[in-house]
Design an enzyme around this catalytic site. Structure first.
Site, PDB file in Angstrom:
ATOM      1  CB  SER A   1      -1.303  -0.027   1.282  1.00 46.26           C
ATOM      2  OG  SER A   1      -1.975  -1.028   1.469  1.00 46.26           O
TER       3      SER A   1
HETATM    4  N1  SAH Z   1      -1.131  -4.840   4.445  1.00 43.33           N
HETATM    5  C1  SAH Z   1      -0.398  -4.832   2.794  1.00 43.33           C
HETATM    6  C2  SAH Z   1      -1.096  -4.764   1.484  1.00 43.33           C
HETATM    7  C3  SAH Z   1      -1.048  -6.029   0.776  1.00 43.33           C
HETATM    8  S1  SAH Z   1      -2.407  -5.840  -0.700  1.00 43.33           S
HETATM    9  C4  SAH Z   1       1.132  -3.844   2.780  1.00 43.33           C
HETATM   10  O1  SAH Z   1       1.783  -3.399   4.401  1.00 43.33           O
HETATM   11  O2  SAH Z   1       1.560  -2.817   1.500  1.00 43.33           O
HETATM   12  C5  SAH Z   1      -4.139  -6.378   0.182  1.00 43.33           C
HETATM   13  C6  SAH Z   1      -3.690  -8.446   0.628  1.00 43.33           C
HETATM   14  O3  SAH Z   1      -5.252  -8.617   0.684  1.00 43.33           O
HETATM   15  C7  SAH Z   1      -2.935  -9.200  -0.328  1.00 43.33           C
HETATM   16  O4  SAH Z   1      -1.637 -10.083  -0.914  1.00 43.33           O
HETATM   17  C8  SAH Z   1      -4.426 -10.662  -1.122  1.00 43.33           C
HETATM   18  O5  SAH Z   1      -3.336 -11.298  -0.616  1.00 43.33           O
HETATM   19  C9  SAH Z   1      -4.919 -10.235   0.497  1.00 43.33           C
HETATM   20  N2  SAH Z   1      -6.272 -10.561   0.895  1.00 43.33           N
HETATM   21  C10 SAH Z   1      -7.345 -10.375  -0.119  1.00 43.33           C
HETATM   22  N3  SAH Z   1      -8.165 -11.008   0.258  1.00 43.33           N
HETATM   23  C11 SAH Z   1      -8.126 -11.462   1.236  1.00 43.33           C
HETATM   24  C12 SAH Z   1      -8.423 -12.547   2.348  1.00 43.33           C
HETATM   25  N4  SAH Z   1      -9.570 -12.621   2.405  1.00 43.33           N
HETATM   26  N5  SAH Z   1      -7.672 -12.479   3.431  1.00 43.33           N
HETATM   27  C13 SAH Z   1      -6.789 -12.040   4.409  1.00 43.33           C
HETATM   28  N6  SAH Z   1      -5.806 -12.159   2.650  1.00 43.33           N
HETATM   29  C14 SAH Z   1      -6.487 -11.260   1.728  1.00 43.33           C
END
Ligand code: SAH
Length: 266
Positions: free
Chosen positions: A112
């Protein structure tokens, strides 16, 4: 801050109440933290090299930009200045690590934007003094936001549905030795009941509704912040849900762009 209170539940944008999304596979808790190091502090390398990425000055410039964008909670700005974002992105992208942009982290997912991470963290803290209690993060990704949250909360439970990213986050977080971060591999749609109730819940992926399980796992006076898409245009907005003694209070904030919330594990 412009905000539109929305009275109705379940929480959706531009859509009538509907069924709670299907729950996927069962959770497999896995702690990335080494509880033996209960007093460990984040290891921030103290070897600045001019204006290289190890330099505190590079992060400080990012922090100054975040402050210029309106982030004012000093705890958030301090956490953003402490966690080294370049350690969470691939080596080919490190020179962009302190720009306010999302970057690919593999498997079609992204880290993000610092602006969004700090905005959501500030919303979670809600101007209240002290640290947050237990926080649930849905979507660990590379682990960056979990590391930032670890400096703002007593405990962070972070769930990821993609095994490859769960493993990557564990690798990325290991050298930081954050004993209060607990990484979980599973479908975050169902939240993580064992850690509930949570003072704060934060989603890093956007669905068409906030799963009922998250709302159920929110503590009294707790706050949930999640991107929610409208079913019509796909446009997402940040949604804040507060559990108050008078009931749930829902607020829709600015437009955002997150990867989709998906069911099941892979
Ligand atoms: N928190 C991260 C952002 C990751 S992007 C950061 O520090 O930048 C969002 C993440 O959500 C992805 O890795 C995706 O695989 C995950 N995601 C999507 N649906 C999900 C679910 N139902 N349970 C857990 N993770 C999920």
């Amino acid at each position: 801050m412009t905000s539109k209170p929305r009275p109705s539940f379940p929480a959706r944008l531009d859509r009538a109440p509907g069924p709670v999304p299907a729950r996927g596979a069962a959770m497999q808790p896995m702690s990335a933290a080494k509880p033996a190091l209960a007093t460990a502090k984040p290891v921030v390398r103290q070897q600045p090299h001019g204006l290289g990425l190890d330099s505190h000055a590079v992060r400080q410039a990012m922090v100054n930009k975040l402050a210029g964008q309106g982030i004012s909670d000093v705890r958030v700005l301090s956490a953003m200045g402490t966690i080294e974002r370049h350690r969470f992105v691939d080596s080919a992208l490190v020179n962009q690590a302190y720009e306010d942009t999302s970057l690919p982290i593999g498997l079609g997912q992204t880290i993000s934007k610092p602006g969004v991470v700090s905005r959501m963290a500030e919303l979670l803290l809600n101007g209240r003094p002290g640290k947050l209690g237990r926080v649930l993060e849905i979507g660990t990704g590379c682990g960056y936001q979990a590391a930032v949250l670890s400096l703002l909360a007593s405990e962070v439970y972070s769930i990821e549905r993609l095994r490859g990213l769960h493993d990557k986050a564990r690798e990325n977080l290991r050298p930081l030795r954050l004993p209060n971060v607990h990484l979980l591999f599973g479908d975050g749609m169902a939240g993580f009941a064992k850690g509930a109730p949570y003072a704060a819940i934060i989603a890093a992926a956007g669905g068409e509704a906030v799963p009922q399980a998250w709302i159920d796992q929110l503590a009294m006076d707790g706050r949930l912040v999640a991107p929610v898409a409208s079913s019509t245009g796909g446009q997402q907005a940040l949604m804040v849900i507060d559990r108050t003694p008078q009931g749930l209070r829902q607020t829709v904030l600015e437009a955002v762009h997150f990867v989709p919330l998906k069911s099941g594990i892979a």
